[in-house]
Design an enzyme around this catalytic site. Structure first.
Site, PDB file in Angstrom:
ATOM      1  N   ASN A   1       0.747  -1.266  -0.126  1.00  0.00           N
ATOM      2  CA  ASN A   1      -0.122   0.063  -0.023  1.00  0.00           C
ATOM      3  C   ASN A   1       0.781   1.385  -0.022  1.00  0.00           C
ATOM      4  O   ASN A   1       2.056   1.368   0.592  1.00  0.00           O
ATOM      5  CB  ASN A   1      -1.082  -0.117   1.139  1.00  0.00           C
ATOM      6  CG  ASN A   1      -1.900  -1.045   1.108  1.00  0.00           C
ATOM      7  OD1 ASN A   1      -2.091  -1.872   0.128  1.00  0.00           O
ATOM      8  ND2 ASN A   1      -2.457  -1.458   2.194  1.00  0.00           N
TER       9      ASN A   1
ATOM     10  N   CYS B   1       8.413  22.100  -8.729  1.00  0.00           N
ATOM     11  CA  CYS B   1       9.375  22.075  -7.618  1.00  0.00           C
ATOM     12  C   CYS B   1       9.632  23.693  -7.327  1.00  0.00           C
ATOM     13  O   CYS B   1       9.778  24.474  -8.372  1.00  0.00           O
ATOM     14  CB  CYS B   1      10.609  21.410  -8.295  1.00  0.00           C
ATOM     15  SG  CYS B   1      12.231  21.553  -7.338  1.00  0.00           S
TER      16      CYS B   1
ATOM     17  N   ASP C   1      -0.688   4.292   1.277  1.00  0.00           N
ATOM     18  CA  ASP C   1      -1.187   5.276   1.941  1.00  0.00           C
ATOM     19  C   ASP C   1      -0.746   5.595   3.291  1.00  0.00           C
ATOM     20  O   ASP C   1      -1.198   6.677   3.900  1.00  0.00           O
ATOM     21  CB  ASP C   1      -2.690   4.537   2.194  1.00  0.00           C
ATOM     22  CG  ASP C   1      -2.525   3.202   3.122  1.00  0.00           C
ATOM     23  OD1 ASP C   1      -2.025   3.312   3.773  1.00  0.00           O
ATOM     24  OD2 ASP C   1      -3.414   2.619   2.378  1.00  0.00           O
TER      25      ASP C   1
ATOM     26  N   CYS D   1      13.443  24.299  -8.663  1.00  0.00           N
ATOM     27  CA  CYS D   1      13.890  24.579 -10.129  1.00  0.00           C
ATOM     28  C   CYS D   1      12.795  24.469 -11.208  1.00  0.00           C
ATOM     29  O   CYS D   1      12.988  24.494 -12.283  1.00  0.00           O
ATOM     30  CB  CYS D   1      14.744  23.045 -10.445  1.00  0.00           C
ATOM     31  SG  CYS D   1      13.937  21.791 -10.454  1.00  0.00           S
TER      32      CYS D   1
ATOM     33  N   GLY E   1      -5.086  -9.168   3.778  1.00  0.00           N
ATOM     34  CA  GLY E   1      -5.657  -8.354   2.645  1.00  0.00           C
ATOM     35  C   GLY E   1      -4.870  -8.261   1.632  1.00  0.00           C
ATOM     36  O   GLY E   1      -4.919  -7.090   0.689  1.00  0.00           O
TER      37      GLY E   1
ATOM     38  N   HIS F   1       5.777  -0.133  -2.834  1.00  0.00           N
ATOM     39  CA  HIS F   1       5.147   0.212  -3.953  1.00  0.00           C
ATOM     40  C   HIS F   1       5.450   1.941  -3.904  1.00  0.00           C
ATOM     41  O   HIS F   1       4.558   2.772  -4.391  1.00  0.00           O
ATOM     42  CB  HIS F   1       3.786   0.045  -4.469  1.00  0.00           C
ATOM     43  CG  HIS F   1       3.713  -1.534  -5.071  1.00  0.00           C
ATOM     44  ND1 HIS F   1       2.606  -1.993  -4.549  1.00  0.00           N
ATOM     45  CD2 HIS F   1       4.624  -2.176  -5.229  1.00  0.00           C
ATOM     46  CE1 HIS F   1       2.673  -3.216  -5.141  1.00  0.00           C
ATOM     47  NE2 HIS F   1       3.939  -3.392  -5.808  1.00  0.00           N
TER      48      HIS F   1
HETATM   49 ZN   LIG Z   1      13.577  20.676  -8.622  1.00  0.00          ZN
END
Ligand SMILES: [Zn+2]
Length: 254
Positions: free
Chosen positions: A107, A157, A109, A160, A197, A124
């Site tokens: 997960n 960002c 989250d 940059c 799960g 992940h």
């Molecule tokens: Zn940057």
């Protein structure tokens, strides 16, 4: 009518109690009660309306960032507002008690960490942070949330100006090397794997529990659907995880 799983709960608790190095392996099913949809399982929920490779791939992020962020934005907002459910909370308690040594999760989250778990390996990536692919500046979810709330603008960002990339593993991307390596090590050490799960179908994360099983580790599978590893399970617990994990905890704690 509810099926009575009390003997499986009891057996799970006693196996966990006797284990020396128990590792939890969690998937989307632990977070559905927190309202988080399944992120990477094709054919389910999120994928019914979109071709995953069109929206959630590295190519999509690079070539069509607007499309990519339109798709991923609701997912992020959900991950930000979701709260841990009893399965997260009691799993964290099992970890804090030293019964579970680490939690390997598919997960993104961040709900294991939010419920107080210390040793969490995210296979992940995470929906709670983002990184600039150009200068590697990192951003937390609150900053992303602010950027998402500025209508139509892509999150860029502040150092940059490059579009920042959420730290989730997209299609066409490798799993994060450090997490994958730690997960392997945990599987080598484990003498018990508690699957919660996960239908153990999303490759390559799904191959991990097998490493431990081949070395003789016990296997408890607490997933509502069938899994390819059911055959090797010492306990099959096709039961609501928000009920089973607290019950197992109380049985060990009493
Ligand atoms: Zn940057």
């Amino acid at each position: 009518m509810d099926i009575d799983f009390s003997s499986q709960i009891e057996l799970s608790a006693s196996l966990l109690k006797r284990s020396k190095y128990a590792v939890a392996f969690t998937g989307a099913g632990i977070s559905t009660a927190s309202g988080i949809p399944d992120f990477r399982s094709p054919g389910k929920g999120l994928w019914e309306e979109n071709d995953p490779f069109e929206v959630a791939s590295l190519t999509a992020f690079i070539d069509h960032p607007e499309k990519f962020f339109n798709w991923i934005k609701p997912l992020f907002l959900q991950a930000r507002s979701a709260k841990p459910n009893p399965a997260h909370i009691y799993l964290a308690r099992l970890e804090n008690k030293g019964i579970i040594k680490s939690i390997i999760t598919q997960n993104i989250d961040g709900l294991h960490q939010e419920s107080g778990a210390k040793r969490v390996i995210e296979l992940h990536g995470s929906a709670r942070t983002a990184t600039c692919p150009n200068c590697h500046s990192t951003y937390d979810i609150d900053h992303l949330f602010e950027l998402f709330n500025r209508d139509s603008n892509l999150p860029t960002c502040s150092k940059c100006g490059h579009i920042i990339k959420p730290d989730v593993v997209l299609f066409e991307e490798m799993l994060p090397e450090k997490a994958w390596h730690s997960a392997h090590q945990e599987m080598q050490r484990a003498d018990l794997i508690l699957v919660i799960g996960s239908s153990l179908e999303v490759y390559p994360a799904s191959t991990l529990p097998n490493i431990a099983i081949r070395k003789g580790a016990k296997l408890i599978i607490n997933t509502l659907s069938k899994t390819p590893m059911d055959l090797y399970a010492d306990v099959l617990l096709p039961m609501d995880v928000t009920k089973s994990i607290p019950e197992i905890f109380h049985m060990i704690d009493s």
